[in-house]
Design an enzyme around this catalytic site. Structure first.
Site, PDB file in Angstrom:
ATOM      1  N   HIS A 115       1.646   4.530  -3.058  1.00  0.00           N
ATOM      2  CA  HIS A 115       1.641   5.993  -3.028  1.00  0.00           C
ATOM      3  C   HIS A 115       2.785   6.560  -3.865  1.00  0.00           C
ATOM      4  O   HIS A 115       2.623   7.573  -4.554  1.00  0.00           O
ATOM      5  CB  HIS A 115       1.752   6.487  -1.582  1.00  0.00           C
ATOM      6  CG  HIS A 115       0.494   6.322  -0.788  1.00  0.00           C
ATOM      7  ND1 HIS A 115      -0.716   6.837  -1.191  1.00  0.00           N
ATOM      8  CD2 HIS A 115       0.257   5.698   0.406  1.00  0.00           C
ATOM      9  CE1 HIS A 115      -1.637   6.555  -0.287  1.00  0.00           C
ATOM     10  NE2 HIS A 115      -1.076   5.855   0.681  1.00  0.00           N
ATOM     11  N   HIS A 124       0.838  -1.205   0.000  1.00  0.00           N
ATOM     12  CA  HIS A 124       0.000   0.000   0.000  1.00  0.00           C
ATOM     13  C   HIS A 124       0.875   1.257   0.000  1.00  0.00           C
ATOM     14  O   HIS A 124       0.656   2.185  -0.793  1.00  0.00           O
ATOM     15  CB  HIS A 124      -0.915  -0.021   1.219  1.00  0.00           C
ATOM     16  CG  HIS A 124      -1.658   1.254   1.438  1.00  0.00           C
ATOM     17  ND1 HIS A 124      -2.962   1.439   1.017  1.00  0.00           N
ATOM     18  CD2 HIS A 124      -1.293   2.418   2.041  1.00  0.00           C
ATOM     19  CE1 HIS A 124      -3.351   2.664   1.349  1.00  0.00           C
ATOM     20  NE2 HIS A 124      -2.351   3.269   1.976  1.00  0.00           N
ATOM     21  N   GLU A 125       1.871   1.308   0.883  1.00  0.00           N
ATOM     22  CA  GLU A 125       2.726   2.493   0.963  1.00  0.00           C
ATOM     23  C   GLU A 125       3.533   2.682  -0.317  1.00  0.00           C
ATOM     24  O   GLU A 125       3.726   3.812  -0.777  1.00  0.00           O
ATOM     25  CB  GLU A 125       3.659   2.377   2.172  1.00  0.00           C
ATOM     26  CG  GLU A 125       2.954   2.210   3.514  1.00  0.00           C
ATOM     27  CD  GLU A 125       1.971   3.331   3.815  1.00  0.00           C
ATOM     28  OE1 GLU A 125       2.120   4.433   3.264  1.00  0.00           O
ATOM     29  OE2 GLU A 125       1.032   3.102   4.600  1.00  0.00           O
ATOM     30  N   GLU A 133      -6.169   6.670  -1.187  1.00  0.00           N
ATOM     31  CA  GLU A 133      -5.927   5.511  -0.328  1.00  0.00           C
ATOM     32  C   GLU A 133      -6.520   4.245  -0.940  1.00  0.00           C
ATOM     33  O   GLU A 133      -5.944   3.157  -0.827  1.00  0.00           O
ATOM     34  CB  GLU A 133      -6.515   5.762   1.063  1.00  0.00           C
ATOM     35  CG  GLU A 133      -5.883   6.916   1.815  1.00  0.00           C
ATOM     36  CD  GLU A 133      -4.398   6.725   2.075  1.00  0.00           C
ATOM     37  OE1 GLU A 133      -3.951   5.569   2.149  1.00  0.00           O
ATOM     38  OE2 GLU A 133      -3.690   7.737   2.199  1.00  0.00           O
TER      39      GLU A 133
END
Length: 438
Positions: A277, A273-274, A353
């Site tokens: 970004h 997930h990070e 997100e």
């Protein structure tokens, strides 16, 4: 604890006015993976303590919002702002007068905010079993935060007041454009100059897990990744991970509490997930949209401030906006406009997100560990799975935990040969793909 001068800057930077969407990729679909029957992860029922924490948190958010308006308004109406301006006026030089006023304003607001900040930042987390921080460490962090504000705010505050004096019709334009380099500089310096003041950062202690994370970063097309472990267990029992920095200082940070409470595959899901970004350009996109939002907020303030000053200025002892004593008025107007437009910024944040969640699932293709990670985050952070729509509309930067668990359970396009959104971004060979720029 944010002082009012810091809130003035944060409110300006935080307001995005555009909800961006990402076009669906047209790259060929990967070969369907062998079907594996996995039981969906149930969305946990929130505990009674979590429900109470959420309910009281909403009440405190409303109270804190009212307080953030009341403090500058009282400073204005009581004449304290004019008296601080007169005291700073003894310095007899424009930038020094503004800087002196800002120092007095920060000290006053920090003192007034201290009881509420003590309850929100120290008493309440301990009461709900979320914090192990000592009072001395909490007070030390407050003192360091105030010291940073006392150094930086006076150095920067004279710029908007100088623009108000020199260009009363277009000050909002020049000030809004200055947000871009200021935000880039802040993001560049934050991981190396400010964050270490409050936390201890270092390499990951679990070298095997670090190797798996770096391999995952290589598959995501990120070379030279830097992963840091931060010692948060000395302060909190909650878990978190985040991306920070810009250009040469960008990094992925894991709290040691997250590493301790999640299984390795669950940590990888969070890391995917990070990484999303970075790969999806969220940092640069957010900088651009923050600048655009700041321009619109400041323009609205420009249109409102003149009439407010004409109506209330004589009784307040303020005749022009470039008077430092007008700072509380500008703070109230900026906070008000930012509050009214914050649902747009929050919707954009939730969209980003969700993109990062989808990126992680397509990268790791491990739905159950991802869903389990969110389920554990819900329990450890005293979250509730499905907040009221109004709470989500006004407060939520992320999709709800329940929505994220449901998405992890359901999103499996690779099993049916459907096209993926981000397949073309992954490096099948591991380390052969060149680094993606932000």
């Amino acid at each position: 604890m944010l002082n009012a001068a810091a809130r003035l800057i944060v409110a300006c930077l935080a307001c995005f006015y555009l909800c961006a969407t990402t076009a669906r990729g047209e790259s060929p679909a990967a070969a369907p993976a062998p079907a594996v029957v996995e039981a969906p992860v149930p969305v946990p029922e929130p505990t009674a303590r979590a429900v109470e924490y959420h309910r009281t948190g909403n009440m405190l958010w409303l109270a804190g919002m009212a307080w953030s308006f009341a403090v500058p308004l009282v400073i204005l109406a009581s004449g304290a702002s004019v008296r601080m301006r007169d005291l700073a006026g003894r310095l007899r030089f424009g930038p020094l007068i503004v800087g002196g006023y800002v120092v007095l304003y920060i000290l006053l607001t920090e003192l007034v905010d201290l009881p509420l900040g003590y309850y929100l930042g120290y008493v309440r987390p301990h009461a709900y079993g979320l914090s192990v921080q000592t009072l001395g460490h909490w007070l030390g962090n407050v003192a360091k935060g105030t010291a940073v504000a006392l150094v930086l705010a006076p150095l920067l505050a004279w710029i908007p007041f100088w623009l108000l004096r020199r260009s009363p019709r277009l000050w909002w334009l020049w000030a809004g454009l200055l947000v871009l380099p200021l935000l880039c500089l802040t993001l560049l310096a934050k991981p190396i100059a400010f964050d270490p003041l409050f936390n201890e950062f270092g390499p990951m202690k679990d070298r095997a897990l670090e190797g798996r994370i770096l391999d995952l970063a290589s598959r995501a097309g990120i070379q030279g990744s830097r992963v840091f472990e931060v010692d948060k267990s000395r302060d909190t029992k909650t878990v978190n991970a985040y991306v920070t920095g810009f250009m040469g200082t960008k990094r992925i940070v894991l709290w040691d509490t997250l590493i301790a409470k999640l299984e390795p595959d669950e940590v990888l899901a969070v890391m995917g997930h990070e990484m999303g970004h970075y790969v999806l350009g969220h940092v640069v996109r957010s900088i651009a949209l923050s600048t655009f939002g700041a321009l619109l907020v400041l323009y609205a303030v420009h249109r409102l401030a003149g009439s407010a000053l004409r109506r209330f200025g004589p009784s307040l002892g303020i005749s022009v906006l470039h008077d430092p004593a007008a700072l509380p008025l500008l703070a109230v107007l900026i906070q008000g406009v930012a509050l009214l437009t914050s649902p747009v910024a929050l919707a954009y944040s939730r969209a980003q997100e969700h993109e990062a969640d989808r990126f992680s699932l397509e990268l790791i293709r491990a739905n159950r560990p991802a869903a389990l990670a969110f389920a554990k985050l819900q329990g450890e952070n005293l979250s509730i799975p499905y907040p009221h729509p109004l709470v989500k509309f006004w407060r939520s930067t992320h999709p709800s935990i329940g929505e994220r668990i449901d998405f992890c359970n359901a999103y499996r396009p690779w099993e049916t040969g459907q096209p993926l959104w981000y397949e073309g971004l992954f490096s099948a060979g591991g380390g052969s793909r060149p680094a993606r720029s932000e």
